[in-house]
Design an enzyme around this catalytic site. Structure first.
Site, PDB file in Angstrom:
ATOM      1  N   GLU A   1       4.866   1.289  -0.788  1.00  0.00           N
ATOM      2  CA  GLU A   1       3.723   0.362  -0.850  1.00  0.00           C
ATOM      3  C   GLU A   1       3.761  -0.648   0.303  1.00  0.00           C
ATOM      4  OE1 GLU A   1       1.225   1.065  -2.592  1.00  0.00           O
ATOM      5  OE2 GLU A   1       2.181   2.584  -3.816  1.00  0.00           O
TER       6      GLU A   1
ATOM      7  N   HIS B   1       2.244   0.816   3.298  1.00  0.00           N
ATOM      8  CA  HIS B   1       0.771   0.722   3.412  1.00  0.00           C
ATOM      9  C   HIS B   1       0.370  -0.617   4.050  1.00  0.00           C
ATOM     10  CE1 HIS B   1      -0.592   4.374   1.520  1.00  0.00           C
ATOM     11  NE2 HIS B   1       0.079   4.147   0.408  1.00  0.00           N
TER      12      HIS B   1
ATOM     13  N   GLU C   1      -0.837   8.218   3.546  1.00  0.00           N
ATOM     14  CA  GLU C   1       0.269   8.468   2.609  1.00  0.00           C
ATOM     15  C   GLU C   1       1.534   8.887   3.340  1.00  0.00           C
ATOM     16  OE1 GLU C   1       0.401   7.436  -0.188  1.00  0.00           O
ATOM     17  OE2 GLU C   1      -1.651   7.323  -0.898  1.00  0.00           O
TER      18      GLU C   1
HETATM   19 ZN    ZN Z   1       0.503   5.474  -1.158  1.00  0.00          ZN
END
Ligand code: ZN
Length: 280
Positions: free
Chosen positions: A150, A153, A201
């Site tokens: 996370e 990101h 991702e």
């Molecule tokens: Zn993700």
């Protein structure tokens, strides 16, 4: 006649001067408030418009904060208020934030009272971990791998990119930028739908893996947690979006983990982890 003309013209002249003074006084008395108002307006507008293509770190943090306030206020993210659990997640998160590729912004880690196995990030350091995911993880290395992903990101500024794309598709992005209230609205929509692309991702996985290695966690935690979720089949959580497939992600991660050192590092003590989260 001449006298009368002079009188008239003097009167006109006087009238002209008087009216000039009169109108000047109107301009002068009105000028100050008018100018002051437009400056205030400009300042307010300046603070409310986000130029997404060149957003500063402090603006991104501010936007993340406003999105968080809306998520919490609307009940779309129910914050789990348990000091033991919250400080544990924060401890892991801050440790990872320090070794991330973006350690210069403040990070806020929050636990969401939700039994689904999920996690998400918005922008400006705001990361959310569901109680369901914490229960599903077997040790701290597994939980750290999700937090690391996370943070990845946030490092990749994926939410800013998505916000820009969404604002363009909705036709709300002007040349000046995006209005604050629309930015928050889109930010909340993105937080709930999490439309991370395949590229995002994979990038978050790469950043996450490097980060957990740097902070001293055993890299095997990232693979073991994904494998666990893969076994669940169709009920795969959205944070592991279907693009790319979890099996592909596991394969790519394994290519970047040295099997000799995969289990070296912190966070593999399952019993210690269960004891830290016992109040869940
Ligand atoms: Zn993700």
């Amino acid at each position: 006649m001449i006298k009368q003309f002079l009188f008239l013209s003097r009167n006109r002249w006087l009238y002209g001067v008087l009216s000039l003074i009169f109108s000047l006084s109107i301009i002068l008395t009105n000028a100050q408030p008018t100018r002051a108002f437009s400056w205030i307006e400009l300042l307010i507008r300046g603070a409310q418009i986000y130029q997404l293509s060149s957003i500063s770190d402090s603006q991104e943090v501010q936007l993340g904060k406003e999105i968080n306030q809306e998520l919490v206020k609307s009940g779309k993210a129910r914050v789990y208020l348990n000091r033991e659990i919250t400080s544990y997640v924060n401890e892991i998160g801050q440790r990872l934030a320090r070794t991330s590729d973006r350690p210069t912004i403040p990070y806020t880690f929050q636990v969401v009272d939700d039994d689904s196995v999920n996690a998400f990030a918005t922008m400006g350091g705001y990361v959310y971990i569901n109680t369901g995911l914490m229960k599903r993880a077997e040790n701290e290395a597994e939980l750290a791998s999700v937090i690391g992903h996370e943070i990845g990101h946030i490092v990749g500024r994926h939410a800013i990119k998505q916000m820009r794309e969404k604002a363009i598709s909705q036709g709300v992005l002007s040349a000046a930028g995006l209005d604050s209230s629309q930015a928050v609205q889109i930010g909340v929509e993105l937080a709930l739908s999490r439309p991370n692309s395949r590229g995002d991702e994979l990038e978050a996985d790469r950043f996450g893996l490097e980060n957990i290695k740097k902070s001293g966690y055993a890299p095997s935690g990232m693979v073991s947690f994904m494998e666990k979720l893969l076994q669940r089949g169709s009920s795969s959580p959205t944070f592991l979006s279907t693009h790319p497939a979890t099996s592909e992600r596991i394969k790519l991660l394994q290519n970047n983990i040295d099997s000799r050192t995969a289990n070296l590092g912190n966070g593999l003590d399952n019993r210690a982890y269960k004891s830290r989260i016992r109040s869940l």
